[in-house]
Design a protein around this motif. Sequence first.
Motif, PDB file in Angstrom:
ATOM      1  N   ILE A  25      39.329 -18.661  13.143  1.00 29.73           N
ATOM      2  CA  ILE A  25      38.343 -18.119  12.631  1.00 29.73           C
ATOM      3  C   ILE A  25      36.896 -17.871  12.531  1.00 29.73           C
ATOM      4  O   ILE A  25      35.828 -17.378  12.243  1.00 29.73           O
ATOM      5  CB  ILE A  25      39.019 -18.063  10.943  1.00 29.73           C
ATOM      6  N   ALA A  26      36.338 -19.326  12.557  1.00 26.41           N
ATOM      7  CA  ALA A  26      35.083 -19.933  12.114  1.00 26.41           C
ATOM      8  C   ALA A  26      34.681 -19.438  13.962  1.00 26.41           C
ATOM      9  O   ALA A  26      32.877 -17.998  13.756  1.00 26.41           O
ATOM     10  CB  ALA A  26      34.399 -20.932  13.159  1.00 26.41           C
ATOM     11  N   ALA A  28      35.540 -16.148  15.359  1.00 33.05           N
ATOM     12  CA  ALA A  28      35.498 -14.899  14.625  1.00 33.05           C
ATOM     13  C   ALA A  28      34.042 -14.718  13.918  1.00 33.05           C
ATOM     14  O   ALA A  28      33.615 -13.333  14.116  1.00 33.05           O
ATOM     15  CB  ALA A  28      36.937 -14.233  14.552  1.00 33.05           C
ATOM     16  N   ILE A  29      34.410 -15.328  13.292  1.00 32.90           N
ATOM     17  CA  ILE A  29      32.941 -15.251  12.135  1.00 32.90           C
ATOM     18  C   ILE A  29      31.819 -15.353  12.946  1.00 32.90           C
ATOM     19  O   ILE A  29      30.506 -14.387  12.440  1.00 32.90           O
ATOM     20  CB  ILE A  29      32.836 -15.639  10.759  1.00 32.90           C
ATOM     21  N   ILE A  30      31.424 -16.645  13.455  1.00 37.12           N
ATOM     22  CA  ILE A  30      30.271 -16.604  14.417  1.00 37.12           C
ATOM     23  C   ILE A  30      29.886 -15.258  15.480  1.00 37.12           C
ATOM     24  O   ILE A  30      29.238 -14.716  15.921  1.00 37.12           O
ATOM     25  CB  ILE A  30      30.142 -17.497  15.023  1.00 37.12           C
ATOM     26  N   ALA A  32      30.940 -12.000  15.064  1.00 41.12           N
ATOM     27  CA  ALA A  32      30.787 -11.391  13.992  1.00 41.12           C
ATOM     28  C   ALA A  32      28.980 -11.490  13.489  1.00 41.12           C
ATOM     29  O   ALA A  32      28.491  -9.972  14.134  1.00 41.12           O
ATOM     30  CB  ALA A  32      31.625 -10.917  12.966  1.00 41.12           C
ATOM     31  N   LEU A  33      29.152 -12.032  13.220  1.00 41.86           N
ATOM     32  CA  LEU A  33      27.422 -12.586  12.934  1.00 41.86           C
ATOM     33  C   LEU A  33      26.901 -12.814  14.267  1.00 41.86           C
ATOM     34  O   LEU A  33      25.461 -11.333  13.889  1.00 41.86           O
ATOM     35  CB  LEU A  33      27.098 -13.844  12.599  1.00 41.86           C
TER      36      LEU A  33
END
Length: 262
Positions: A25-26, A28-30, A32-33
């Motif tokens: 999840i982390a 994926a978030i990074i 995306a950012l």
Amino acid sequence: MTTNGPGGSGGQHSYLRDGALVGAIAAAIIGALVAVFLKYGPEGNGDSGKAASPPSSVAPLPSADDTTPAPSPSGETSPPSPPDDTSGGAGESSPPGENGGSGTGGSGDAGGSGGSGGTEPPGPVTSYLSDLDPVGGLGNYKHTGPATVQRTTYGNSVIFSLNSFNPGAKTVTYNVPAGVKEFHATVGLDEKTESGCRVFFQVSLDGNPVDKGFTLPLGQTHEVIEKIGDAGRLMITVNGVESPSGKTNGTCRAVWGDARLS
């Protein structure tokens, strides 16, 4: 030594799954950012890196070595060039009658033709009888020079000395120069004349007396002005009428003061 928590080995596997899930999840978030940053950041926008083109209505500045002058602003006209003074000015005319101009008043001289310079012939030159040679030479007790009559001195005079030793009329004749018109003289007896003298004076042209003449005593004068006309010779005459009282050789000095032809 390994400690098994509750549930034994099954609890360990649960922790690993949860950590992997959290990492995924982390990540994926990074990711995306990072994608958002790359897309919308200062360098991520494909159009933001391009410099804005200048408006088409603004003219580019000339380069430093461009020698072509910039066009004049719209609606502004260049000032007219001054007339060339050295070209003679075809449209500028000289004032009338000046410098040979063709305006009213003549072609050079005012009112004249401009061809001969407009000078008039010189007038006649005054000729004093004292400067002329008399016909037949000197004589008749006559001399020339200054003489004073009635306190006025005449520098160009004809003088006759009359006394009892040379009685009778005395005459002198002169040829008339060309161009003269009149004969002038101031007539009288000079200051050296003795008292009691009276003298007769007369003018003749070509041997003909112009009048009956006149007689003057000491202390009087007479202005003579006679027209010459076409006469070629002038004659002046004096004659002693009375001698000084009581003297047989007293002298009477008859003067034609500043006698001249002009």
